[in-house]
Design an enzyme around this catalytic site. Structure first.
Site, short mmCIF file in Angstrom:
data_model
loop_
_atom_site.label_atom_id
_atom_site.label_comp_id
_atom_site.label_asym_id
_atom_site.label_seq_id
_atom_site.Cartn_x
_atom_site.Cartn_y
_atom_site.Cartn_z
N ASP A 12 0.81 -1.23 0.00
CA ASP A 12 0.00 0.00 0.00
C ASP A 12 0.84 1.27 0.00
O ASP A 12 0.44 2.29 0.58
CB ASP A 12 -0.97 0.03 1.21
N HIS A 40 -3.98 -1.91 -6.64
CA HIS A 40 -3.25 -0.74 -7.12
C HIS A 40 -4.24 0.29 -7.66
O HIS A 40 -4.97 0.02 -8.60
CB HIS A 40 -2.21 -1.16 -8.16
#
Ligand code: IMP
Length: 420
Positions: A12, A40
């Site tokens: 992340d 993503h």
């Protein structure tokens, strides 16, 4: 030169945006490990698009996107993402899927979920069946994408694997799954995906031979690596640099620049040690400002200061050349910002990151404090225009880890990126 983008923390880090903003000039984007546990996020014409399995170059029709052999593929999820691309008015002719990528089946997900509820160490997985699918690969029982194409072959191969799971499931008190519950759906998925299937090992080696510029998209982060991460609270693949070679079938000669992505702070989802973690109001503030909720599961992320001991370890074990730092703007109105510079373990100060659980769990972080710049850095286009206090923060990081921060992301859009 080829480029490898690696997450340097617990995932992340903003890899989607980094890849999207750096993808111009690259002819190929390749994923090589992990699966749809990744998430993503990319903003396409102002619209938020979250890609889990598709490589982040999918929104650029001129870029070829490769899902290589090292990725574990849930075909139903993949089709969902392809359909989403179509709904944006784009086509998916730029996708190439490995014939030999291991397949994730419903029983993988079922048992992942069941283990999470029942086993003595809860990992906090994404419950996508990732670890279980890799277990089958290591256990030499996996089925591959190409096995879905022919009905008889598929049935012959899936039956014993399904039986294997039902035996396990029974032993653990989980529920049995019948092949017929998903057989037709997976067979249809095989037909849908047929046109994308290639031998990506040869395809990528051909690209390399022909001098095509390849961007490799790492998923998750270094600290989640099965070998070098904070085991057992890790994912079941190699987000470290070696995963690129084993996942693609390319040699070391493919390596160009290695850019590491890290946030101006740290986040983690799931269980496991986190030396710089914040709690209470401080954590709440950072989580809200940074909108730190999982792209895959929606879980609130744990948050903390940037940990330079961990970052330097990640840089060292991957040979990182430069850093793409994300979310600096989240600190816009912070009074004070901190960095972890040392670990105190049993009264001794160290800069060594030892991921062994008993060691990493006993770390007391040593913090260095910086005054906030209290200015909106999102409007900045040139490095020299950063406020002095922001520059001090950035320079301290660079000096500590010994490599440059070449890109600084100051907002979620592609153009909100400052190059040094
Ligand atoms: P799994 O990959 O679903 O088996 O989960 C194992 C650990 O990795 C858990 O702590 C997950 O939260 C974490 N994880 C897996 N994928 C990601 C990701 O893309 N970003 C952040 N954490 C992840």
């Amino acid at each position: 030169m080829n480029l490898l983008i690696l997450g340097l923390q617990w995932g992340d880090e903003g890899k989607g945006k980094a890849i999207d903003s750096l993808a111009d000039g690259y002819e190929v984007v390749a994923r090589y490990q992990g699966g749809h546990n990744a998430g993503h996020t990319i903003y396409h014409k102002g619209k938020k698009v979250v890609l889990h399995l598709l490589p982040s170059g999918m929104l650029s029709p001129d870029i070829k996107n490769v899902i290589a052999k090292g990725v574990v593929v849930n075909p139903i999820q993949l089709i969902k993402e392809i359909e989403n691309i179509h709904s944006l008015g784009l086509n998916s002719d730029n996708l190439f899927l490995s014939a030999n990528a291991p397949v994730i089946f419903p029983f993988h997900q079922e048992l992942d979920t069941y283990f999470e509820q029942s086993r003595y160490t809860k990992i906090g997985t994404t419950k996508r069946g990732i670890g279980l699918a890799y277990e089958d690969l290591i256990g030499r029982r996996a089925l591959f994408i190409r096995d879905l194409i022919d009905k008889d072959t598929f049935y012959k191969k899936i039956k014993p694997l399904n039986d294997h799971y039902n035996t396990l499931s029974k032993a653990f008190g989980g529920k049995a799954i019948k092949v017929d519950d998903y057989f037709e759906e997976y067979l249809e998925a095989g037909q849908y995906l047929k046109k994308y299937i290639v031998n990506t090992t040869y395809l990528l080696n051909e690209y390399m031979k022909n001098g095509k510029k390849i961007l490799f998209e790492g998923a998750q982060g270094v600290l989640l690596d099965i070998n070098h991460g904070t085991y057992p609270f890790v994912t079941s693949s190699n987000p470290t640099i070696g995963g690129l070679f084993s996942g693609t079938g390319l040699s070391h000669k493919v390596m160009g620049e290695v850019t590491g992505i890290c946030k101006a702070y740290t986040t983690r989802v799931g269980e496991g040690s986190f030396p710089s973690e914040l709690f209470g109001e401080e954590a709440e503030l950072l989580r809200e400002k940074g909108n730190e909720y999982g792209a895959t599961t929606g879980r609130p992320r744990r948050v903390g200061w940037l940990d330079l001991v961990a970052l330097k370890y990640a840089v060292m074990i991957n040979g990182i050349d430069s850093i793409y730092l994300t979310k600096l703007d989240i600190f816009n109105d912070f009074e004070e910002i901190k960095l972890v510079t040392d670990y105190e373990i049993d009264g001794k100060i160290t800069r060594e990151f030892d991921p062994y659980p008993d060691v990493i769990n006993s770390v007391k972080p040593v913090l260095k404090s910086f005054e906030g710049w209290k200015q909106n850095v999102s409007i900045i286009k040139k490095h020299e225009d950063f406020p002095k206090k922001a520059k001090e923060y950035l320079s301290f990081i660079e000096e500590y880890i010994g490599i440059p921060i070449t890109y600084i992301s100051v907002g979620k859009n592609r153009d909100e990126t400052v190059k040094k």
